[in-house]
Design an enzyme around this catalytic site. Structure first.
Site, short mmCIF file in Angstrom:
data_model
loop_
_atom_site.label_atom_id
_atom_site.label_comp_id
_atom_site.label_asym_id
_atom_site.label_seq_id
_atom_site.Cartn_x
_atom_site.Cartn_y
_atom_site.Cartn_z
N ARG A 174 35.01 30.65 33.06
CA ARG A 174 34.28 31.41 33.93
C ARG A 174 33.65 30.57 35.16
NH1 ARG A 174 36.35 35.19 32.00
NH2 ARG A 174 35.89 37.18 31.14
N SER A 224 32.59 43.19 32.21
CA SER A 224 31.42 42.66 31.14
C SER A 224 30.63 42.23 32.17
CB SER A 224 32.12 41.60 30.51
OG SER A 224 33.36 41.83 29.72
N GLU A 318 27.49 37.95 33.77
CA GLU A 318 28.62 37.29 34.04
C GLU A 318 28.59 37.84 35.64
OE1 GLU A 318 32.11 37.66 31.71
OE2 GLU A 318 33.35 38.44 33.51
C1 LIG Z 1 37.34 47.50 34.44
C2 LIG Z 1 37.03 46.08 34.70
C3 LIG Z 1 37.77 45.24 33.57
C4 LIG Z 1 37.55 43.91 34.06
N1 LIG Z 1 38.30 42.97 33.09
C5 LIG Z 1 38.01 41.62 33.23
C6 LIG Z 1 38.72 40.79 32.39
O1 LIG Z 1 39.42 41.15 31.43
N2 LIG Z 1 38.73 39.40 32.44
C7 LIG Z 1 38.06 39.08 33.66
O2 LIG Z 1 37.81 38.04 33.92
N3 LIG Z 1 37.09 39.98 34.64
C8 LIG Z 1 37.40 41.20 34.32
N4 LIG Z 1 36.79 42.08 35.08
C9 LIG Z 1 35.68 41.40 36.02
C10 LIG Z 1 36.39 41.06 37.52
O3 LIG Z 1 37.53 41.82 37.73
C11 LIG Z 1 36.70 39.48 37.71
O4 LIG Z 1 35.84 38.89 37.66
C12 LIG Z 1 37.43 39.46 39.11
O5 LIG Z 1 38.16 38.26 39.25
C13 LIG Z 1 36.63 39.63 40.35
O6 LIG Z 1 37.61 39.67 41.72
P1 LIG Z 1 36.92 40.35 42.81
O7 LIG Z 1 37.74 40.41 43.93
O8 LIG Z 1 36.43 41.79 42.56
O9 LIG Z 1 35.53 39.59 43.10
P2 LIG Z 1 34.17 40.07 43.69
O10 LIG Z 1 33.58 41.04 42.53
O11 LIG Z 1 34.00 40.56 45.11
O12 LIG Z 1 33.32 38.70 43.81
C14 LIG Z 1 33.28 38.05 42.68
C15 LIG Z 1 32.71 36.63 43.23
O13 LIG Z 1 33.65 35.89 43.90
C16 LIG Z 1 33.35 35.54 45.29
N5 LIG Z 1 34.66 35.73 46.15
C17 LIG Z 1 35.54 36.89 46.04
N6 LIG Z 1 36.43 36.59 46.87
C18 LIG Z 1 36.28 35.26 47.29
C19 LIG Z 1 37.02 34.54 48.22
N7 LIG Z 1 38.10 34.54 48.74
N8 LIG Z 1 36.37 33.12 48.56
C20 LIG Z 1 35.26 32.81 47.73
N9 LIG Z 1 34.42 33.41 46.74
C21 LIG Z 1 35.05 34.85 46.86
C22 LIG Z 1 32.21 36.54 45.57
O14 LIG Z 1 31.59 36.04 46.68
C23 LIG Z 1 31.40 36.53 44.37
O15 LIG Z 1 30.67 35.33 44.29
C24 LIG Z 1 36.72 43.42 34.94
C25 LIG Z 1 36.14 44.34 36.05
C26 LIG Z 1 36.39 45.49 35.77
C27 LIG Z 1 35.76 46.61 36.69
#
Ligand SMILES: Cc1cc2nc3c(=O)[nH]c(=O)nc-3n(C[C@H](O)[C@H](O)[C@H](O)COP(=O)(O)OP(=O)(O)OC[C@H]3O[C@@H](n4cnc5c(N)ncnc54)[C@H](O)[C@@H]3O)c2cc1C
Length: 324
Positions: A174, A224, A318
């Site tokens: 992570r 999570s 997380e």
């Molecule tokens: C139903 C569900 C299941 C999930 N299962 C998993 C799983 O199995 N494994 C897992 O690891 N995660 C899981 N997640 C969590 C999540 O999907 C991941 O952590 C995902 O990678 C977050 O991406 P995001 O684009 O939504 O980021 P955001 O939630 O928009 O942002 C997360 C972080 O990244 C930063 N960020 C976003 N884009 C950029 C960029 N281009 N440059 C710099 N910083 C940036 C944001 O500022 C923030 O700090 C799950 C979530 C849900 C809702």
């Protein structure tokens, strides 16, 4: 205040919005308004946005798919920069994409081309490639760090794009250099996948979908809430407790699962307002309809207190809290 909006608009143009409600931009469907909101689609857009927030000394936040965050009910008092470069291109065994591209779309395209490495992400709706790289998203012991070859990111201090190879990204559980220090905005990524038979790929997808259907709640969530705790790390601090948890079935796959700890603490199903600790998965808090960020924060606090009292474990979020 109006003055700042005009100054921002002068630089960023008609795409700039004000008082944009953020709940629809998150998978939790929770969150108040952003004072200012801008979607960056091109390199020039992102450079301009960073330049103007620095010049006006405005707080900003980079938003991907909003699937790993909880935004406060009062919203965000600054500029939300939504990453909007969502193109995906495939060549041989490599996928190149904009940081705003959907993780699931990239996975589907790779699968259609018999490329393996992203099957685990099928089902993580909402997530973008940029967010997944930053937090080194993973499932089934298959992290992003296994497939990221090159990342292009904007160095905010220098306002200049820089190239990172896999080693430069300093991936860990992570973690990545982009998470360790908030100096970078991920803009493009190249992923290296592996040619595989469609049977092997189908099997991996099936495993992922079956697991998610069985374990993941249907209500909106942010995935999570807490990080799992590496078993080895835990053993060093408290061998006696580590053995107890191992015997109680709480440790597996080299980690103490936060969901299992929460389940053993008999917290599944506990609800405050519209927020509820999922019955399917202890590490998920779900929005059953009208949850507020405050409801979620109260549940997080109850979980942390009870787990600390029962097991002496300090759970760590997380998800990221935004605007609190
Ligand atoms: C139903 C569900 C299941 C999930 N299962 C998993 C799983 O199995 N494994 C897992 O690891 N995660 C899981 N997640 C969590 C999540 O999907 C991941 O952590 C995902 O990678 C977050 O991406 P995001 O684009 O939504 O980021 P955001 O939630 O928009 O942002 C997360 C972080 O990244 C930063 N960020 C976003 N884009 C950029 C960029 N281009 N440059 C710099 N910083 C940036 C944001 O500022 C923030 O700090 C799950 C979530 C849900 C809702």
């Amino acid at each position: 205040m109006g003055d700042i909006f005009l100054k921002l608009k002068n630089e960023l143009g008609e795409k700039l919005k004000r008082d944009e409600i953020l709940a629809p931009y998150t998978t939790f469907k929770i969150g108040g308004p952003a004072r200012y909101f801008y979607e960056a689609n091109s390199e020039q857009d992102i450079i301009n946005a960073v330049k103007i927030v620095k010049k006006l000394n405005i707080t900003y936040y980079i938003l991907g798919g909003g699937s790993n965050i909880l935004i406060s009910d009062s919203g965000f008092n600054g500029l939300i920069i939504k990453i909007g470069n969502n193109w995906i291109a495939i060549k041989d065994n490599k996928i190149k994409c904009g940081a705003g591209a959907s993780l699931v779309k990239a996975a589907r395209l790779s699968i259609a081309n018999n490329l393996s490495g992203l099957e685990w992400s099928i089902g993580i709706q909402g997530a973008t490639i940029g967010g997944a790289v930053k937090v080194n998203a993973e499932a089934f012991n298959s992290p992003m760090s296994n497939i990221v070859e090159i990342v292009s990111a904007l160095n905010i201090k220098k306002n200049k794009f820089e190239i990172f190879d896999n080693k430069d990204c300093k991936f860990n559980y992570r973690q990545s250099i982009f998470k360790d220090n908030n100096n970078y905005i991920i803009w493009e990524t190249e992923l290296k996948l592996t040619k595989a038979s469609s049977n092997k790929i189908k099997k991996l997808i099936k495993e992922s979908i079956n697991h998610r259907n069985k374990k993941y709640p249907k209500f909106p969530s942010a995935g999570s809430i807490f990080k799992n705790i590496p078993y080895e790390f835990f053993k060093k601090n408290s061998k006696e407790l580590a053995d107890k948890l191992l015997n109680a079935g709480i440790a597996r796959l080299g980690n103490i699962g936060a969901g299992l700890i929460i389940e053993k603490a008999r917290l599944k199903g506990k609800a405050i307002g519209g927020a509820k600790i999922s019955l399917e998965h202890g590490n998920f808090i779900v929005n059953t309809g009208n949850a507020t960020a405050e409801n979620v924060i109260m549940l997080i606090s109850i979980i942390k207190q009870k787990v600390r009292a029962n097991y002496g474990i300090q759970l760590e979020e997380e998800i990221e809290l935004v605007g609190f």
